[in-house]
Enzyme design. Structure first.
Site, PDB file in Angstrom:
ATOM      1  N   LYS A 175       0.827  -1.204   0.000  1.00 18.00           N
ATOM      2  CA  LYS A 175       0.000   0.000   0.000  1.00 18.00           C
ATOM      3  C   LYS A 175       0.866   1.261   0.000  1.00 18.00           C
ATOM      4  CE  LYS A 175      -4.129  -2.125   1.909  1.00 18.00           C
ATOM      5  NZ  LYS A 175      -3.672  -3.522   1.754  1.00 18.00           N
ATOM      6  N   LYS A 179      -8.130   2.201   5.362  1.00 22.61           N
ATOM      7  CA  LYS A 179      -7.656   0.829   5.290  1.00 22.61           C
ATOM      8  C   LYS A 179      -6.395   0.644   6.129  1.00 22.61           C
ATOM      9  CE  LYS A 179      -7.096   1.237   0.745  1.00 22.61           C
ATOM     10  NZ  LYS A 179      -6.704   0.983  -0.685  1.00 22.61           N
ATOM     11  N   ARG A 195      -6.782  -5.317 -11.808  1.00 25.37           N
ATOM     12  CA  ARG A 195      -5.440  -5.843 -11.581  1.00 25.37           C
ATOM     13  C   ARG A 195      -4.688  -5.807 -12.904  1.00 25.37           C
ATOM     14  NH1 ARG A 195      -3.030  -9.199  -8.086  1.00 25.37           N
ATOM     15  NH2 ARG A 195      -3.768  -7.589  -6.626  1.00 25.37           N
ATOM     16  N   ARG A 243     -11.986  -6.527 -10.936  1.00 28.86           N
ATOM     17  CA  ARG A 243     -12.704  -7.198  -9.849  1.00 28.86           C
ATOM     18  C   ARG A 243     -13.861  -6.305  -9.437  1.00 28.86           C
ATOM     19  NH1 ARG A 243      -7.330  -7.847  -7.264  1.00 28.86           N
ATOM     20  NH2 ARG A 243      -7.302  -5.646  -7.792  1.00 28.86           N
ATOM     21  N   ARG A 264     -16.061  -3.254  -1.872  1.00 27.47           N
ATOM     22  CA  ARG A 264     -14.786  -3.892  -2.203  1.00 27.47           C
ATOM     23  C   ARG A 264     -14.942  -4.800  -3.419  1.00 27.47           C
ATOM     24  NH1 ARG A 264     -13.887  -6.913   3.295  1.00 27.47           N
ATOM     25  NH2 ARG A 264     -16.062  -7.373   2.784  1.00 27.47           N
ATOM     26  N   ASP A 273      -2.846  -2.296  -8.899  1.00 27.39           N
ATOM     27  CA  ASP A 273      -4.292  -2.154  -8.736  1.00 27.39           C
ATOM     28  C   ASP A 273      -4.687  -0.745  -9.145  1.00 27.39           C
ATOM     29  OD1 ASP A 273      -4.430  -4.726  -7.861  1.00 27.39           O
ATOM     30  OD2 ASP A 273      -4.768  -4.242  -5.752  1.00 27.39           O
ATOM     31  N   GLU A 330      -2.715   0.344  -5.386  1.00 30.16           N
ATOM     32  CA  GLU A 330      -1.761  -0.548  -4.723  1.00 30.16           C
ATOM     33  C   GLU A 330      -0.728  -1.027  -5.735  1.00 30.16           C
ATOM     34  OE1 GLU A 330      -2.969  -3.847  -2.310  1.00 30.16           O
ATOM     35  OE2 GLU A 330      -4.586  -2.730  -1.327  1.00 30.16           O
ATOM     36  N   ASN A 346       1.259  -4.488  -5.868  1.00 25.21           N
ATOM     37  CA  ASN A 346       1.386  -5.804  -5.255  1.00 25.21           C
ATOM     38  C   ASN A 346       2.648  -6.498  -5.752  1.00 25.21           C
ATOM     39  OD1 ASN A 346      -1.475  -6.384  -3.867  1.00 25.21           O
ATOM     40  ND2 ASN A 346      -1.782  -5.212  -5.739  1.00 25.21           N
TER      41      ASN A 346
END
Length: 316
Positions: A126, A161, A211, A226, A234, A274, A282, A284
């Site tokens: 993050k 978050k 993603r 997503r 979410r 993301d 984000e 990842n």
């Protein structure tokens, strides 16, 4: 090549969607040998080298008993493998942190580790986005409840978050009425003991949390959006989101092309960006997923692109 995958227990793999499984399958298809271990199997004795108790396996193609292994586990130095692929899923807890140090020592002994252990430590998923403010929604990282309240007063509709969350856990939305803001902040930052992230809400989440995979510095041409279901905010698949593959937008491509070479140069062979709407949320690096979903829905062979990049990195 002899490849070692450091991952979760093989017995818990959901092979119909598991990205590490798809990597193994493609590597075996090309004639590479596969071994696996868990981080708990790594060890380092004073005066010796980093080694692991490994399982040499062969994928069977069966849906249930999907692998066979040699009769007994073997203790082998990591430097004996052509590549060590670190695929342990989050959380990035103390044991994950210690594993990166053991893997980094194995690098000093001659092992080739992907993603690079130091880069895993240096890019918390993050916080890593803060290096690239030109691609972000307004974002605050703080322990101070007063700063959170001020950020909410400025932006009205916000997402809060924890920095160590995964799979969408611990994510809260607070709208203009500020309902439960105080209680949420108390829950997330434990009376000022824990840092949290606050971001202006991005309405484009309704179209999906995308993603975007970057392999060897180059973007996969499709993302997996997503999409939240029902009243859920979410989009994470673990939180019930629906995964829909789609071509990269111009903005997705801009972000991926801007970040890809920089992150690859730091030893990050595989990255999952993301993106919600036009903003990065984000980066990842621990165990990016979505290979199988994108491949099945579009026909683009993501595992092949990954093994191509791995082979190229080892040849370089």
């Amino acid at each position: 090549m002899n490849l070692l995958f450091v991952a979760d227990p093989l017995e818990v793999f959901k092979i119909y969607k598991d990205t590490t499984f798809s990597m193994m399958r493609e590597a075996q298809r090309r004639g590479h040998r596969i071994a696996a271990c868990e981080p708990r199997h790594l060890s380092w004795r004073s005066g010796g080298v980093v080694q692991a108790s490994v399982r040499e396996i062969r994928l069977t193609g069966a849906p249930d008993a999907w692998f066979e292994q040699s009769e007994s586990e073997l203790v082998r130095p990591l430097k004996e493998f052509d590549a060590v692929v670190m695929r342990k899923d989050p959380p990035f807890d103390p044991e994950y942190f210690y594993a990166t140090h053991l893997l980094e020592q194995a690098e000093r002994e001659g092992a080739r580790v992907f993603n690079k252990p130091a880069a895993l430590r240096d890019h918390p998923e993050k916080l890593a986005i803060m290096e690239f403010p030109q691609f972000l929604s307004p974002t605050l990282v703080t322990r101070d409840p007063a700063e959170v309240r001020s950020f909410h007063a400025e932006h009205q509709d916000i997402i809060l978050k924890p920095l160590d969350g995964m799979g969408g856990t611990g994510i809260f939305r607070v709208r203009a009425d500020g309902l439960n803001l105080g209680a949420i902040v108390e829950t997330l930052n434990a009376q000022g003991a824990t840092t949290l992230m606050v971001q202006r809400f991005v309405p484009a989440i309704a179209q999906g949390d995308k993603r975007v995979l970057v392999i060897g510095g180059k973007p996969v041409p499709y993302s997996l959006a997503r999409i939240p279901q029902g009243s859920e905010v979410r989009g994470n698949l673990a939180a019930g989101g629906k995964g829909v593959a789609q071509p990269l937008s111009a903005r997705d491509l801009e972000i991926a092309q801007a970040l890809g070479p920089t992150l690859a140069a730091r030893g990050l062979l595989l990255v999952g960006l993301d993106v919600i709407g036009d903003v990065l949320t984000e980066i990842n690096v621990t165990s990016p997923t979505c290979f199988q979903e994108i491949t099945e829905q579009t026909g683009f062979d993501v595992p092949a692109m990954f093994v191509d990049a791995l082979e190229a990195a080892l040849a370089g």
